[in-house]
Structures are given as structure tokens and as C-alpha cells.
Design an enzyme around this catalytic site. Structure first.
Site, mmCIF file in Angstrom:
data_model
loop_
_atom_site.group_PDB
_atom_site.id
_atom_site.type_symbol
_atom_site.label_atom_id
_atom_site.label_comp_id
_atom_site.label_asym_id
_atom_site.label_seq_id
_atom_site.Cartn_x
_atom_site.Cartn_y
_atom_site.Cartn_z
ATOM 1 N N GLY A 117 0.413 -3.828 9.266
ATOM 2 C CA GLY A 117 1.650 -4.265 9.857
ATOM 3 C C GLY A 117 2.361 -5.204 8.899
ATOM 4 N N HIS A 139 6.248 0.822 -0.024
ATOM 5 C CA HIS A 139 5.111 1.671 0.337
ATOM 6 C C HIS A 139 5.076 1.906 1.844
ATOM 7 C CE1 HIS A 139 0.719 2.413 1.116
ATOM 8 N NE2 HIS A 139 0.916 3.258 0.124
ATOM 9 N N ASP A 140 5.367 0.871 2.623
ATOM 10 C CA ASP A 140 5.375 0.998 4.081
ATOM 11 C C ASP A 140 6.422 1.995 4.568
ATOM 12 O OD1 ASP A 140 3.343 -0.771 4.328
ATOM 13 O OD2 ASP A 140 4.496 -2.379 5.271
#
Length: 239
Positions: A117, A139-140
Site C-alpha cells: 500500500g 511501479h505501483d
């Protein structure tokens, strides 16, 4: 399925009568918010005494680690050959001997995007190591297949989010291009935790019918590379 690992270090005293054992038990569980695992670890210290051919062991300390930064630091300084897997019941036994702790940070210290998260208030919110955070943020938001979902004809039957290999390569390069002594410490923690300790592998997309003028791959077919890290291998075992 949870991953349980024990990392063992023994420090012997000069007379070899009394020794201290430091044991780190690691638990990785799937995150519903990102491709990162939710990591939890217990570090315990025991004194061991040998007298008259008999050994006795007593717990001297216990600490529950929920910060990826602390867990990565412990794993980095532990020889890999001392890594051992223990059962979930054994993990719960040792956790039961520790005092309960409150919520701890689940991101690498100094970042808001590098972990299970994120702690960012918005897309522009970055931590102290803002260059590292930019890598994690990109990347998320990169191409992925959440657990249980199907994309490019590939169903993610694993426990964690599966990432496109192009995203993994870009993430690794982004981190590798960062300089600075203290920043490199954060980079090492992120890379070791994500690629080595966790290592969920990735998928490659083949455009069998070619790409569109906008470089899209509408009929792409994905192929999973398989897990690369001990964490993902143990957690996905038997799935």
C-alpha cells in the site's frame, strides 16, 4: 498461505559455556492494495548455557517488527545459509510470547510508496527519499494482474498481484540509477525486500497479431515466468 522463515545467528562467548541466539521469524501475507506483501517479523533473543553436559535456554528479549525497513535490515545482515522455514503453528507460538504492539509502518523508512500500500496523501506526495519514492510510485501504477483476475489470457492463481516484466525491469533500473550514500541504503532495503526476499516473478506479453498504430497490444498473450524469491515460492506452493 503464509510464509514463515527463521533466520538464526549464534554468538558464542569466549569460554563457549554461555551463548546468545538471535532468531528472526518472518511472515509474508498478501496485500489487497499492491503487489507488495504485508511483512511481519518477530525477533527473539535467547541465552543458552551449557553446564555439566546439560544445556538450558532462556528468553532474554522479544520484538515484533512490522516496518519493512527493519525487516530488510535484519535480513541483509543475516547470512543466507542460515535461513530456515518453520511452520505457521511454530510462528504463532513465538508470537504469543511477545507483547502486542500497535500499528507499525509498512513502508520502507523515508518513503511513502515503497511497501504494502502507501502512506501518500495524493499522487504528488513523496517521502524524504523522493527519488526512491518516484520509482515505487511508478511501479505501483504499472501494468499488472491482481490476484484471482485474468488479463492477456493469463489468470493470476497466486496470492499476490502479478506485475508485467517490463514494469519490474523499469523498477529495477530506476532504483539502480539512484546515487547518494544514504539514499543507496534505502535503495538496498527496497531491492532486497522486493526482488530477493519476496520475488513474485512477472509475466511477458507477446503480441502475436502485432501492435496497433498507437503501440497497443489488443490481443496480447501473457506468459508467467514463475516465482524468483523464496517468499513467493513458499506462499504460492500448492496453489
Amino acid at each position: 498461505m503464509s510464509l514463515i522463515i527463521v533466520l538464526v545467528i549464534s554468538v558464542l562467548s569466549a569460554d563457549a559455556v554461555l551463548s546468545m541466539d538471535n532468531e528472526l521469524y518472518l511472515n509474508l501475507e498478501p496485500s489487497q492494495r499492491s503487489s507488495w506483501p504485508v511483512a511481519r517479523a518477530v525477533r527473539m533473543q535467547f541465552s543458552k548455557r551449557s553446564e555439566g553436559g546439560r544445556e538450558s535456554r532462556k528468553m532474554q528479549g522479544c520484538q515484533i517488527l512490522e516496518s519493512l525497513n527493519d525487516i530488510a535490515r535484519e535480513a541483509l545482515r543475516t547470512p543466507r545459509h542460515t535461513t530456515k522455514r518453520i511452520s505457521k503453528d511454530e510462528m504463532e507460538f513465538f508470537e504469543g510470547r511477545c507483547l502486542s504492539v500497535g500499528e507499525s509502518e509498512r513502508t520502507v523508512l523515508g518513503t511513502k510508496w515503497c511497501g504494502a500500500g502507501n502512506e501518500a496523501a495524493n499522487y504528488s506526495d513523496l517521502g524524504y527519499f523522493n527519488n526512491v519514492d518516484r520509482c515505487c510510485r511508478e511501479h505501483d501504477h504499472c501494468d499488472n494482474i491482481p490476484a484471482g483476475e485474468t488479463k492477456y489470457g493469463l489468470k493470476n492463481e497466486g496470492t499476490y498481484t502479478m506485475m508485467n516484466c517490463k514494469c519490474e525491469k523499469a523498477f529495477d533500473k530506476c532504483l539502480s540509477d539512484i546515487s547518494g550514500y544514504f539514499t543507496r541504503k534505502a535503495v538496498s532495503a527496497v531491492k532486497f525486500t522486493y526482488f530477493t526476499l519476496y520475488g513474485n516473478g512477472c509475466y511477458n506479453v507477446k503480441c502475436e497479431n502485432g501492435r496497433s498504430p498507437s503501440n497497443e497490444c489488443p490481443n496480447g498473450v501473457a506468459e508467467y515466468t514463475g516465482e524468483t524469491g523464496l517468499g513467493a515460492k513458499v506462499i504460492n506452493f500448492g496453489k
